[in-house]
Design a protein around this motif. Structure first.
Motif, PDB file in Angstrom:
ATOM      1  N   GLY A 540     -33.779 -17.141  23.553  1.00  0.00           N
ATOM      2  CA  GLY A 540     -32.838 -16.119  22.901  1.00  0.00           C
ATOM      3  C   GLY A 540     -31.531 -16.203  23.730  1.00  0.00           C
ATOM      4  O   GLY A 540     -31.253 -16.702  24.747  1.00  0.00           O
ATOM      5  N   PRO A 541     -30.500 -15.315  22.929  1.00  0.00           N
ATOM      6  CA  PRO A 541     -29.166 -15.458  23.433  1.00  0.00           C
ATOM      7  C   PRO A 541     -29.039 -14.824  25.029  1.00  0.00           C
ATOM      8  O   PRO A 541     -28.095 -15.010  25.592  1.00  0.00           O
ATOM      9  CB  PRO A 541     -28.345 -14.620  22.577  1.00  0.00           C
ATOM     10  CG  PRO A 541     -29.196 -13.854  21.794  1.00  0.00           C
ATOM     11  CD  PRO A 541     -30.639 -14.565  21.706  1.00  0.00           C
ATOM     12  N   ASN A 542     -30.017 -13.871  25.281  1.00  0.00           N
ATOM     13  CA  ASN A 542     -29.906 -13.426  26.772  1.00  0.00           C
ATOM     14  C   ASN A 542     -30.890 -14.218  27.676  1.00  0.00           C
ATOM     15  O   ASN A 542     -31.052 -13.462  28.527  1.00  0.00           O
ATOM     16  CB  ASN A 542     -30.083 -11.748  26.564  1.00  0.00           C
ATOM     17  CG  ASN A 542     -29.247 -10.986  25.642  1.00  0.00           C
ATOM     18  OD1 ASN A 542     -27.958 -11.434  25.595  1.00  0.00           O
ATOM     19  ND2 ASN A 542     -29.493  -9.876  24.879  1.00  0.00           N
ATOM     20  N   ASP A 543     -31.555 -15.016  27.347  1.00  0.00           N
ATOM     21  CA  ASP A 543     -32.555 -15.625  28.220  1.00  0.00           C
ATOM     22  C   ASP A 543     -31.973 -16.765  29.002  1.00  0.00           C
ATOM     23  O   ASP A 543     -30.794 -16.976  28.829  1.00  0.00           O
ATOM     24  CB  ASP A 543     -33.780 -16.261  27.296  1.00  0.00           C
ATOM     25  CG  ASP A 543     -34.417 -15.446  26.584  1.00  0.00           C
ATOM     26  OD1 ASP A 543     -34.540 -14.066  26.773  1.00  0.00           O
ATOM     27  OD2 ASP A 543     -35.654 -15.656  25.620  1.00  0.00           O
ATOM     28  N   LEU A 544     -32.636 -17.031  30.010  1.00  0.00           N
ATOM     29  CA  LEU A 544     -32.252 -17.937  31.043  1.00  0.00           C
ATOM     30  C   LEU A 544     -33.415 -18.976  31.139  1.00  0.00           C
ATOM     31  O   LEU A 544     -34.526 -18.708  31.501  1.00  0.00           O
ATOM     32  CB  LEU A 544     -31.980 -17.193  32.331  1.00  0.00           C
ATOM     33  CG  LEU A 544     -31.645 -18.097  33.489  1.00  0.00           C
ATOM     34  CD1 LEU A 544     -30.356 -19.072  33.253  1.00  0.00           C
ATOM     35  CD2 LEU A 544     -31.286 -17.449  34.898  1.00  0.00           C
ATOM     36  N   ARG A 545     -33.132 -20.329  31.302  1.00  0.00           N
ATOM     37  CA  ARG A 545     -34.183 -21.392  31.448  1.00  0.00           C
ATOM     38  C   ARG A 545     -33.853 -21.966  33.022  1.00  0.00           C
ATOM     39  O   ARG A 545     -32.796 -22.178  33.196  1.00  0.00           O
ATOM     40  CB  ARG A 545     -33.989 -22.488  30.628  1.00  0.00           C
ATOM     41  CG  ARG A 545     -35.034 -23.497  30.677  1.00  0.00           C
ATOM     42  CD  ARG A 545     -34.925 -24.601  29.608  1.00  0.00           C
ATOM     43  NE  ARG A 545     -35.563 -25.736  29.940  1.00  0.00           N
ATOM     44  CZ  ARG A 545     -36.708 -26.137  29.151  1.00  0.00           C
ATOM     45  NH1 ARG A 545     -37.074 -25.406  28.225  1.00  0.00           N
ATOM     46  NH2 ARG A 545     -37.647 -26.840  29.421  1.00  0.00           N
TER      47      ARG A 545
END
Length: 671
Positions: A540-545
């Motif tokens: 998602g646009p607010n996620d971090l991998r």
């Protein structure tokens, strides 16, 4: 065949129909592998919820291995499976039901050192006799072994001593739990209903009491047991391989699953082992075999004495290293008892061979952990002389503790004997250690009043002297680094903060199990949403991998850790703005004997030095030349200066009520 692929026999065990299953497996044939595979099969193929599964084993080391394999195989689901030692599970049962078990709420566990001290107090003449009595007591409780009149009296006194202090020992955990489940069937049913499947590894290591507990806890679901009737090494602790036959009879198992292929040992080693145990009685028919061929023959040597054996080992190591060119770190010497290492190590050092003894694996072998636990025991029972004696054995030299005990009149408790010992003349080093220990115990009593919960109390203990008067931070302070100096840490901290602010999820990529530690760190740091990536997916646009760094993949968990340090220290302020810092110079580096040559201090206000204090002191003793080379003062420089008693009054007036910061802290200046 790959070692990751099950053999036909292993597959039969893993995929056996629901119901009681007994797996009889020889050494190196994959007993734990089968148990882990069975757990996965129950979850993935039969739809059993992970939280409805319990998998237990006998030893801490086996439990750690079982837990690590489940985590590698199941990932986050492994945490939902009840796993660990049977002792740990029984302890949880007793914590939930102390009163029906005849215990008081908040009971403690006496470690081995405490047990030996109590047995010494009820009649054992030395530690060797104490250990023998404890083993006898264990056989009595776990196997029903009868005691003679004298041993029965000692056992009763031993039990009374523990219960009066609200303690149990390790064998009590099993024996009391077995009695609780037998005498209170409702409690047994309550716990058994928690699981649909109950699995036991290393079944041959269970005593009669262990097995009775397993039967009670497995009555609500299917029982899966794995063991080897020829591999029990815990007979001294009450283990009885015949529980495998009882298992078969009690659950009416006509044909246990037998696994005969050894995947660990070369055939030459296995053949020698088979010949050694050929005359032992066997409970099950199995013919363990190996398809691996070894490069070396099995050789047996006999020596007249320990010195000859050590000399041969050293010579053989030298020959092998010369022939192979391997570094010394690739050589290992295995021994059955720790005493062998004490004889072998001097021979290796005399031959100038670099060596390192393996550390123990017991819970209390960790020096800092043992010190913290002993400190907590003193805080919990400050008037218990046995607790204080056990603590003294951890921080004082063993010979000194024995000297205190032997020098005391009959019937004198250890703390009182130690106070007498501490009255030795001021220059006696053991007397100083005794006085320091007494002060430390008094400080522990005061700590109890200073904290309302356990966490800050433990943090306080970790910051004080631990082990044999050594702080863990002092021991490793050179390893500490500023998180802002770690490349990428500050940037990652910003990204983590933005993800949390926007309500995003931190996705952690698989990395051979390393990701589990990273997920644990992030969750402990209260990052709102942390999940493991099970398969490639869009973020998602607010996620971090988070995933291994391409340049230094082995460092990515460290970068995450340092980023969390940055996050959690951003809101901190420098609260120590007003204080007095001081430093001492001395006649030598013996903290117990040195005299003070110079005392200097500065007053700091809002981080700025506003006033200074400086005095030279007549130490009333010669200054060692080594000390003079460090600080530049010689006997002639301090001759005629005031003594420290006079300087001290002026120094206290300078300090007033300010916090004091010592240059060398607890290492030197404060003592």
């Amino acid at each position: 065949m790959s070692l990751l692929s099950p053999t036909p026999a292993q597959r039969r065990a893993i995929e056996a129909p629901l119901g009681p299953v007994l797996v009889v497996a020889g050494p190196g044939s994959g007993k734990t592998y089968c148990l882990v595979g069975r757990v996965c099969h129950l979850i993935e193929r039969l739809g059993v919820a992970p939280a409805r599964i319990s998998a237990v084993t006998f030893t801490n080391k086996a439990a750690e291995e079982l837990a690590s394999r489940l985590e590698r195989t199941l990932g986050p689901y492994a945490a939902e499976v009840t796993r660990g030692t049977l002792h740990r599970l029984c302890l949880a049962i007793l914590r939930d039901h102390p009163a029906p078990a005849g215990l008081r709420d908040g009971f403690g566990i006496a470690d081995e050192e405490y047990q030996r001290r109590v047995v010494r107090r009820v009649g054992a003449r030395h530690d060797r006799e104490a250990v023998a009595l404890l083993r006898l007591f264990g056989r009595h409780r776990l196997q029903g072994f009868p005691l003679g009149e004298r041993e029965a009296d000692r056992f009763a006194a031993y039990q009374d001593a523990l219960r009066s202090r609200n303690l149990v020992d390790f064998d009590d955990i099993i024996a009391v739990t077995e009695a609780l489940l037998r005498e209170h069937p409702d409690i047994a049913v309550e716990w058994a209903r928690r699981w649909d499947a109950f699995l036991v590894d290393e079944l041959q290591d269970l005593s009669t009491a262990h097995y009775a507990i397993v039967r009670k806890l497995a009555q609500g679901g299917t029982l899966f047991g794995v063991g080897d009737d020829e591999q029990s090494i815990y007979g001294w602790a009450g283990a009885d391989p015949r529980v495998l036959k009882r298992f078969q009879a009690d659950f009416e198992i006509r044909h246990p699953i037998v696994i005969e292929e050894n995947r660990r040992c070369p055939s030459r080693v296995l053949e020698v082992a088979r010949r050694l145990i050929a005359r032992n009685p066997t409970l099950f028919d199995k013919a363990v075999a190996s398809n691996r061929e070894g490069e070396y023959d099995v050789e047996v040597y006999e020596f007249e004495n320990d010195r000859d054996e050590a000399d041969w080992i050293v010579a053989d190591l030298v020959r092998d290293q010369a022939a192979t060119g391997l570094p010394w770190g690739e050589h290992a010497v295995l021994y059955r008892r720790h005493e062998a290492a004490r004889r072998l190590e001097p021979a290796l050092l005399a031959a100038r061979l670099p060596c390192r003894l393996a550390r123990g694996q017991a819970f209390l072998d960790d020096r800092v952990l043992a010190s913290v636990i002993s400190s907590l025991q003193v805080i919990a029972a400050p008037d218990d002389p046995v607790t204080i004696e056990v603590f003294a054995a951890r921080v004082l030299p063993p010979a000194m503790v024995e000297q205190v005990r032997l020098g005391a009149p009959a019937g004198t408790e250890f703390p009182a004997a130690l106070r007498v010992f501490a009255r030795r003349p001021g220059g006696d080093p053991d007397g100083r250690k005794a006085r320091r220990f007494i002060r430390h115990v008094e400080n522990l009593r005061a700590l109890r009043q200073a904290h309302d919960s356990l966490r800050p109390l433990v943090n306080d203990l970790l910051g004080t002297l631990s082990g044999r008067y050594q702080s863990p931070l002092e021991d490793r302070y050179l390893d500490l680094t500023d998180p802002l100096e770690c490349p990428g840490a500050a940037e990652l901290a910003d990204r983590l903060a933005r993800t949390a602010e926007r309500g995003g999820t931190v996705w952690v990529a698989p990395d051979y199990g390393v990701e589990l530690a990273v997920i644990g760190m992030l969750r402990a740091a209260r990052i709102s949403s942390v999940r493991r990536i099970a398969s490639p997916q869009l973020l998602g646009p607010n996620d971090l991998r988070l995933q291994p760094n391409e340049v230094r993949p082995e460092c990515w968990p460290l970068i995450v850790f340092k980023a969390l340090q940055v996050l959690h220290t951003r809101g901190l302020k420098d609260r120590l703005r007003d204080y007095v810092a001081f430093d001492l110079e001395t006649t030598d580096d013996d903290v117990g004997e040195c005299g003070i040559v110079e005392i200097a201090a500065v007053r700091v206000r809002n981080g700025v030095i506003v006033e200074q204090f400086h005095e030279l002191v007549d130490p009333c003793r010669p200054i060692h030349p080594t000390a003079s080379r460090v600080h530049g003062y010689y006997d002639r420089d301090v001759a005629g200066m005031p003594c420290f008693a006079d300087i001290w009054t002026r120094f206290r007036e300078f300090v007033q009520q300010d916090p004091l910061v010592a240059h060398n802290g607890t290492r030197f200046d404060v003592p």
